[in-house]
Design a protein around this motif. Structure first.
Motif, PDB file in Angstrom:
ATOM      1  N   MET A 236       1.282   4.470 -13.576  1.00 41.55           N
ATOM      2  CA  MET A 236       1.641   3.077 -13.859  1.00 41.55           C
ATOM      3  C   MET A 236       0.493   2.154 -13.490  1.00 41.55           C
ATOM      4  SD  MET A 236       5.525   3.220 -12.330  1.00 41.55           S
ATOM      5  CE  MET A 236       5.837   1.473 -12.619  1.00 41.55           C
ATOM      6  N   ASP A 237       0.444   0.978 -14.132  1.00 38.45           N
ATOM      7  CA  ASP A 237      -0.578   0.008 -13.790  1.00 38.45           C
ATOM      8  C   ASP A 237      -0.262  -0.623 -12.439  1.00 38.45           C
ATOM      9  OD1 ASP A 237       0.745  -2.881 -14.335  1.00 38.45           O
ATOM     10  OD2 ASP A 237       1.436  -1.474 -15.869  1.00 38.45           O
ATOM     11  N   ALA A 238      -1.288  -1.221 -11.834  1.00 38.54           N
ATOM     12  CA  ALA A 238      -1.160  -1.741 -10.464  1.00 38.54           C
ATOM     13  C   ALA A 238      -0.089  -2.819 -10.350  1.00 38.54           C
ATOM     14  CB  ALA A 238      -2.507  -2.290 -10.004  1.00 38.54           C
ATOM     15  N   LYS A 239       0.034  -3.679 -11.361  1.00 34.67           N
ATOM     16  CA  LYS A 239       1.021  -4.758 -11.303  1.00 34.67           C
ATOM     17  C   LYS A 239       2.436  -4.199 -11.311  1.00 34.67           C
ATOM     18  CE  LYS A 239       2.194  -9.191 -13.444  1.00 34.67           C
ATOM     19  NZ  LYS A 239       1.857 -10.147 -14.556  1.00 34.67           N
ATOM     20  N   SER A 240       2.686  -3.207 -12.155  1.00 39.43           N
ATOM     21  CA  SER A 240       4.016  -2.599 -12.219  1.00 39.43           C
ATOM     22  C   SER A 240       4.354  -1.875 -10.924  1.00 39.43           C
ATOM     23  CB  SER A 240       4.090  -1.622 -13.398  1.00 39.43           C
ATOM     24  OG  SER A 240       3.927  -2.306 -14.628  1.00 39.43           O
ATOM     25  N   VAL A 241       3.370  -1.223 -10.343  1.00 34.48           N
ATOM     26  CA  VAL A 241       3.581  -0.530  -9.063  1.00 34.48           C
ATOM     27  C   VAL A 241       3.942  -1.533  -7.974  1.00 34.48           C
ATOM     28  CG1 VAL A 241       2.422   0.738  -7.216  1.00 34.48           C
ATOM     29  CG2 VAL A 241       2.135   1.456  -9.595  1.00 34.48           C
ATOM     30  N   ASP A 242       3.219  -2.645  -7.924  1.00 31.27           N
ATOM     31  CA  ASP A 242       3.460  -3.641  -6.875  1.00 31.27           C
ATOM     32  C   ASP A 242       4.855  -4.243  -6.985  1.00 31.27           C
ATOM     33  OD1 ASP A 242       2.227  -5.146  -4.616  1.00 31.27           O
ATOM     34  OD2 ASP A 242       2.685  -6.867  -5.905  1.00 31.27           O
ATOM     35  N   ARG A 243       5.383  -4.315  -8.186  1.00 33.18           N
ATOM     36  CA  ARG A 243       6.724  -4.870  -8.375  1.00 33.18           C
ATOM     37  C   ARG A 243       7.816  -3.996  -7.769  1.00 33.18           C
ATOM     38  NH1 ARG A 243       6.307  -6.839 -14.717  1.00 33.18           N
ATOM     39  NH2 ARG A 243       5.256  -8.837 -14.320  1.00 33.18           N
ATOM     40  N   CYS A 244       7.479  -2.770  -7.404  1.00 30.17           N
ATOM     41  CA  CYS A 244       8.465  -1.848  -6.826  1.00 30.17           C
ATOM     42  C   CYS A 244       8.571  -1.969  -5.309  1.00 30.17           C
ATOM     43  CB  CYS A 244       8.121  -0.413  -7.207  1.00 30.17           C
ATOM     44  SG  CYS A 244       8.177  -0.064  -8.981  1.00 30.17           S
ATOM     45  N   LYS A 245       7.731  -2.793  -4.695  1.00 32.21           N
ATOM     46  CA  LYS A 245       7.713  -2.851  -3.236  1.00 32.21           C
ATOM     47  C   LYS A 245       9.015  -3.387  -2.647  1.00 32.21           C
ATOM     48  CE  LYS A 245       5.287  -7.346  -2.909  1.00 32.21           C
ATOM     49  NZ  LYS A 245       5.112  -7.573  -4.368  1.00 32.21           N
ATOM     50  N   ASN A 246       9.775  -4.171  -3.437  1.00 34.95           N
ATOM     51  CA  ASN A 246      11.063  -4.643  -2.937  1.00 34.95           C
ATOM     52  C   ASN A 246      12.027  -3.486  -2.716  1.00 34.95           C
ATOM     53  OD1 ASN A 246      11.102  -4.423  -5.832  1.00 34.95           O
ATOM     54  ND2 ASN A 246      13.017  -5.555  -5.877  1.00 34.95           N
ATOM     55  N   PHE A 247      11.908  -2.415  -3.523  1.00 35.24           N
ATOM     56  CA  PHE A 247      12.778  -1.262  -3.325  1.00 35.24           C
ATOM     57  C   PHE A 247      12.336  -0.421  -2.125  1.00 35.24           C
ATOM     58  CE2 PHE A 247      14.348  -2.477  -7.403  1.00 35.24           C
ATOM     59  CZ  PHE A 247      15.664  -2.058  -7.395  1.00 35.24           C
ATOM     60  N   PHE A 248      11.061  -0.468  -1.782  1.00 37.74           N
ATOM     61  CA  PHE A 248      10.610   0.143  -0.529  1.00 37.74           C
ATOM     62  C   PHE A 248      11.301  -0.572   0.637  1.00 37.74           C
ATOM     63  CE2 PHE A 248       8.050   1.116   3.092  1.00 37.74           C
ATOM     64  CZ  PHE A 248       7.399   2.317   2.822  1.00 37.74           C
ATOM     65  N   ALA A 249      11.314  -1.907   0.603  1.00 40.68           N
ATOM     66  CA  ALA A 249      11.988  -2.678   1.649  1.00 40.68           C
ATOM     67  C   ALA A 249      13.485  -2.397   1.668  1.00 40.68           C
ATOM     68  CB  ALA A 249      11.724  -4.168   1.442  1.00 40.68           C
TER      69      ALA A 249
ATOM     70  N   ARG B 212       0.829  -1.206   0.000  1.00 41.78           N
ATOM     71  CA  ARG B 212       0.000   0.000   0.000  1.00 41.78           C
ATOM     72  C   ARG B 212       0.863   1.257   0.000  1.00 41.78           C
ATOM     73  NH1 ARG B 212      -1.924   3.927   3.077  1.00 41.78           N
ATOM     74  NH2 ARG B 212      -0.792   3.228   4.937  1.00 41.78           N
ATOM     75  N   LEU B 213       1.896   1.281   0.831  1.00 41.06           N
ATOM     76  CA  LEU B 213       2.740   2.465   0.920  1.00 41.06           C
ATOM     77  C   LEU B 213       3.514   2.702  -0.376  1.00 41.06           C
ATOM     78  CD1 LEU B 213       4.037   2.006   4.575  1.00 41.06           C
ATOM     79  CD2 LEU B 213       2.409   3.724   3.751  1.00 41.06           C
ATOM     80  N   THR B 214       3.892   1.623  -1.037  1.00 34.91           N
ATOM     81  CA  THR B 214       4.545   1.760  -2.340  1.00 34.91           C
ATOM     82  C   THR B 214       3.576   2.371  -3.346  1.00 34.91           C
ATOM     83  OG1 THR B 214       5.999  -0.143  -1.923  1.00 34.91           O
ATOM     84  CG2 THR B 214       5.708   0.528  -4.215  1.00 34.91           C
ATOM     85  N   ALA B 215       2.334   1.904  -3.336  1.00 34.66           N
ATOM     86  CA  ALA B 215       1.319   2.433  -4.250  1.00 34.66           C
ATOM     87  C   ALA B 215       1.075   3.921  -4.000  1.00 34.66           C
ATOM     88  CB  ALA B 215       0.018   1.651  -4.100  1.00 34.66           C
ATOM     89  N   VAL B 216       1.070   4.325  -2.738  1.00 30.18           N
ATOM     90  CA  VAL B 216       0.885   5.739  -2.405  1.00 30.18           C
ATOM     91  C   VAL B 216       2.046   6.576  -2.951  1.00 30.18           C
ATOM     92  CG1 VAL B 216       0.813   7.397  -0.501  1.00 30.18           C
ATOM     93  CG2 VAL B 216      -0.529   5.295  -0.368  1.00 30.18           C
ATOM     94  N   ALA B 217       3.270   6.063  -2.796  1.00 35.29           N
ATOM     95  CA  ALA B 217       4.449   6.801  -3.248  1.00 35.29           C
ATOM     96  C   ALA B 217       4.482   6.973  -4.762  1.00 35.29           C
ATOM     97  CB  ALA B 217       5.715   6.099  -2.767  1.00 35.29           C
TER      98      ALA B 217
ATOM     99  N   ASN C 185      11.183   3.060  -9.042  1.00 39.52           N
ATOM    100  CA  ASN C 185      11.944   2.328  -8.029  1.00 39.52           C
ATOM    101  C   ASN C 185      12.710   3.261  -7.104  1.00 39.52           C
ATOM    102  OD1 ASN C 185      11.532  -0.618  -8.505  1.00 39.52           O
ATOM    103  ND2 ASN C 185      12.266  -0.099 -10.550  1.00 39.52           N
ATOM    104  N   LYS C 186      13.174   4.390  -7.646  1.00 39.27           N
ATOM    105  CA  LYS C 186      13.818   5.392  -6.791  1.00 39.27           C
ATOM    106  C   LYS C 186      12.829   5.947  -5.764  1.00 39.27           C
ATOM    107  CE  LYS C 186      17.192   7.291 -10.076  1.00 39.27           C
ATOM    108  NZ  LYS C 186      17.554   8.535 -10.807  1.00 39.27           N
ATOM    109  N   ARG C 187      11.639   6.263  -6.235  1.00 38.49           N
ATOM    110  CA  ARG C 187      10.623   6.805  -5.324  1.00 38.49           C
ATOM    111  C   ARG C 187      10.257   5.792  -4.244  1.00 38.49           C
ATOM    112  NH1 ARG C 187       5.862  10.450  -7.963  1.00 38.49           N
ATOM    113  NH2 ARG C 187       7.115  11.753  -9.350  1.00 38.49           N
ATOM    114  N   ALA C 188      10.112   4.532  -4.640  1.00 35.27           N
ATOM    115  CA  ALA C 188       9.777   3.498  -3.662  1.00 35.27           C
ATOM    116  C   ALA C 188      10.869   3.378  -2.610  1.00 35.27           C
ATOM    117  CB  ALA C 188       9.563   2.165  -4.373  1.00 35.27           C
TER     118      ALA C 188
END
Length: 245
Positions: A164-177, A153-158, A210-213
């Motif tokens: 971007m589509d939801a699937k592409s956004v979700d793939r960025c959550k590893n960079f949030f971690a 969720r926090l990645t999607a907010v960022a 990915n930078k933003r995440a």
């Protein structure tokens, strides 16, 4: 300590100096754990730590998402001393789903750091991992320093305004971690920024996402009161190696 640039602001927090640490990223085979671990490895190497790594690939090729055979992981043992093995007991575990948690929790030290993506702990996720109860609710994780985080969720907010589509956004959550771990161990994000710019030269939107995440993950640790301690592991003092052709 590495110089923190303007891209990595921080406020005053308690900081503990450690001799070494073992961190493990684990999740589904599509969660980018090898990339995340690889970037963390590159960053600590550039900082001057000695290290050893252990990539752990899924037991099955294209296992169903969220299942035990599909768990992927990457472990890094880094320190200010000579490091000869990837390490046994883990100091910090980042688990992206219940299957990853179940497959890796036994290796986490008592009172170790446990970061969990709570967005992937719904009933169907628990069933895929053969869990009858939610470990985030049944006190089975009381022996660890648990940090439940809504990574998805926090990645999607960022990334909300990037279109971007939801699937592409979700793939960025590893960079949030990854950003969270850079905050936790006082590492600059700049080497990974440069890597993203190079890797996605033809797709600058993905680099920016990915930078933003990653910056969002770093800022999350900076802002939340849950993270009161970060860790510093000085560069290793190693003898120069001998080059042989």
């Amino acid at each position: 300590m590495a110089t923190l640039t303007e891209t990595t602001p921080r406020t005053t927090r308690k900081r503990e100096v450690l001799e070494r640490a073992v961190i493990r990223f684990c999740g589904d085979s599509g969660d980018g754990m090898q990339i995340t671990g690889g970037q963390f490895t590159n960053t600590v190497a550039l900082y001057g730590n000695d290290l050893a790594t252990f990539p752990d690939y899924p037991a099955e090729i294209r296992a169903p998402a969220g299942t035990l055979p599909g768990v992927s992981g990457f472990q890094v043992h880094f320190g200010a001393i000579d490091i000869f093995t990837p390490g046994d007991a883990v100091d910090a575990l980042i688990a992206m789903n219940p299957a990853a948690l179940r497959m890796n929790l036994a290796d986490l030290k008592p009172n170790g750091i446990l970061i969990v993506n709570t967005d992937n702990f719904k009933e169907q996720d628990l069933k895929k991992a053969h869990m009858t109860a939610n470990p985030l609710e049944d006190h089975s994780l009381d022996g660890y320093r648990l940090f439940p985080v809504e990574l998805s969720r926090l990645t999607a907010v960022a990334l909300a305004d990037l279109g971007m589509d939801a699937k592409s956004v979700d793939r960025c959550k590893n960079f949030f971690a990854l950003g969270m771990c850079y905050w936790l161990y006082n590492r600059s994000m700049d080497p990974t920024f440069r890597w993203l710019d190079d890797k996605f030269k033809a797709k600058p939107l993905l680099a920016e996402a990915n930078k933003r995440a990653m910056k969002a993950g770093y800022a999350y640790c900076e802002a939340t009161e849950a993270f009161q301690v970060s860790y510093e592991i000085p560069p290793a003092k190693l003898s120069p190696g001998v080059y042989r052709n």
